[in-house]
Write a protein that holds these residues in place. Sequence first.
Motif, short mmCIF file in Angstrom:
data_model
loop_
_atom_site.label_atom_id
_atom_site.label_comp_id
_atom_site.label_asym_id
_atom_site.label_seq_id
_atom_site.Cartn_x
_atom_site.Cartn_y
_atom_site.Cartn_z
N VAL A 136 36.73 -56.73 -82.85
CA VAL A 136 36.60 -58.10 -82.36
C VAL A 136 35.89 -58.05 -81.01
N GLU A 137 34.69 -58.64 -80.94
CA GLU A 137 33.98 -58.69 -79.65
C GLU A 137 34.16 -60.07 -79.04
N TYR A 138 34.77 -60.11 -77.86
CA TYR A 138 35.00 -61.35 -77.14
C TYR A 138 33.76 -61.72 -76.32
N GLY A 139 33.30 -62.98 -76.45
CA GLY A 139 32.10 -63.39 -75.74
C GLY A 139 30.90 -62.59 -76.17
N ALA A 140 30.65 -62.57 -77.49
CA ALA A 140 29.74 -61.60 -78.10
C ALA A 140 28.29 -61.71 -77.64
N GLY A 141 27.78 -62.90 -77.41
CA GLY A 141 26.42 -63.05 -76.90
C GLY A 141 25.37 -62.47 -77.83
N ALA A 142 24.48 -61.63 -77.28
CA ALA A 142 23.32 -61.13 -78.03
C ALA A 142 23.64 -59.93 -78.93
N LEU A 143 24.86 -59.43 -78.91
CA LEU A 143 25.28 -58.29 -79.75
C LEU A 143 24.44 -57.05 -79.49
N ARG A 144 24.10 -56.85 -78.25
CA ARG A 144 23.26 -55.69 -77.89
C ARG A 144 24.09 -54.43 -77.70
N LYS A 145 25.17 -54.55 -76.93
CA LYS A 145 25.95 -53.36 -76.59
C LYS A 145 26.79 -52.85 -77.75
N VAL A 146 27.26 -53.78 -78.60
CA VAL A 146 28.14 -53.37 -79.69
C VAL A 146 27.42 -52.45 -80.68
N ARG A 147 26.11 -52.52 -80.74
CA ARG A 147 25.35 -51.65 -81.65
C ARG A 147 25.61 -50.17 -81.35
N LEU A 148 25.77 -49.83 -80.09
CA LEU A 148 26.04 -48.44 -79.72
C LEU A 148 27.40 -47.99 -80.24
N PRO B 264 32.53 -61.06 -84.26
CA PRO B 264 32.05 -61.50 -82.95
C PRO B 264 32.51 -62.92 -82.67
N VAL B 265 33.06 -63.14 -81.48
CA VAL B 265 33.59 -64.46 -81.09
C VAL B 265 32.78 -64.96 -79.89
N ASP B 266 32.23 -66.17 -80.00
CA ASP B 266 31.43 -66.71 -78.91
C ASP B 266 31.47 -68.23 -78.96
N ILE B 267 31.28 -68.85 -77.79
CA ILE B 267 31.35 -70.31 -77.71
C ILE B 267 30.03 -70.97 -78.10
N SER B 268 28.92 -70.21 -78.06
CA SER B 268 27.59 -70.76 -78.38
C SER B 268 27.23 -70.47 -79.82
N GLY B 269 27.44 -71.45 -80.72
CA GLY B 269 27.25 -71.25 -82.14
C GLY B 269 25.85 -70.86 -82.55
N PRO B 270 24.79 -71.61 -82.20
CA PRO B 270 23.44 -71.25 -82.64
C PRO B 270 23.01 -69.87 -82.16
N HIS B 271 23.34 -69.53 -80.92
CA HIS B 271 22.97 -68.23 -80.38
C HIS B 271 23.69 -67.11 -81.13
N LEU B 272 24.96 -67.33 -81.44
CA LEU B 272 25.74 -66.32 -82.16
C LEU B 272 25.20 -66.12 -83.57
N LEU B 273 24.87 -67.20 -84.27
CA LEU B 273 24.34 -67.09 -85.63
C LEU B 273 23.03 -66.31 -85.64
N SER B 274 22.16 -66.60 -84.68
CA SER B 274 20.89 -65.89 -84.59
C SER B 274 21.11 -64.40 -84.37
N ALA B 275 22.03 -64.06 -83.47
CA ALA B 275 22.32 -62.65 -83.19
C ALA B 275 22.92 -61.95 -84.41
N CYS B 276 23.80 -62.65 -85.14
CA CYS B 276 24.43 -62.06 -86.34
C CYS B 276 23.42 -61.83 -87.45
N ASN B 277 22.46 -62.74 -87.59
CA ASN B 277 21.42 -62.54 -88.60
C ASN B 277 20.62 -61.28 -88.30
N GLY B 278 20.29 -61.08 -87.02
CA GLY B 278 19.57 -59.87 -86.64
C GLY B 278 20.39 -58.62 -86.87
#
Length: 320
Positions: free
Chosen positions: A85-97, A111-125
């Motif tokens: 569970v990543e809190y405040g996931a954002g761009a999902l850059r660090k979790v890749r490591l 991944p848990v984040d307050i910004s829905g569109p940004h989170l969806l875009s990061a999850c798709n990537g």
Amino acid sequence: MKPGIEWRQPRAAAENEQFADDLHAALSRTPKAISPKYFYDEVGSKLFERICDLPEYYPTRTELALLQTHATDMAAQMGERVQLVEYGAGALRKVRLLLDALPRERVEFVPVDISGPHLLSACNGLAGDYPGLAIHPLVADFTRQHALPARPAGARRVGFFPGSSIGNFTPAEADAFLRLAAAELTGGGLLIGIDLVKDHEVLHAAYNDAQGVTAAFNLNLLERARNELGAEFPAGGFEHLAFYNPAYCRIEMHLRATRPLALQLGGEIYSFHEGETLHTEHSHKYTVAGFQAMAERAGFRPGKVWTDANRWFALLWLQA
């Protein structure tokens, strides 16, 4: 949306109502202050990504270096089957490591984040780069009660909270979050990043970058209020202010009125005198021992610590 991503759609109307309520409350109190979580609309999230790449902003590159060097050791603390569970996931850059160091077929990522569109875009990537990884994004304010997906059989639930975002909380808020996390991660643990006490000049530069990206990030909170809530205020009426407050071991960010002005929101008018501020963020700096003691009071058992040669930043493993 990529196949295999379970998406929970946020309620935009409810989020706007909460933003309006919290902004009214912020503007009514003395001194005026609002939670930094409202920085992170789509524009704000992208600006923060730019901040993370600035030469003055040491936390991101320092933490990434720690993860690159020690991810295998960190993953070993988590176990072989993990609901991460990543809190405040954002761009999902660090979790890749971390994901690279964990057995992918035995990991479920939430991944848990307050910004829905940004989170969806990061999850798709992420889904495109990690085929077969089970991803369950959750749009939520992770500092409040939220419903995580059921934990897979035999898996440990492990939290990841990088970026020293815990420093944005007041001591009482940090304690409340750690207690919430200790309860929902019982039997697992939390890998958390903290910014350490250091030279004040290094801190000042990190929050007053030469390109003005941090200033734009700060000022975007009011632009969001204008666009989403219909707030009215004069152009150029506010400026970015960031400084280190040694009494609290924290950087403070404010929006400062450049002249006497009025801000109108939902039929209410809020007056600012010249130099008056809306406090938008603080970033507490910790010692390792001090933070471990706070985590222990909240229900964690301190474990391994990884820090850089300058002792500017640390990642801590806390057993729940």
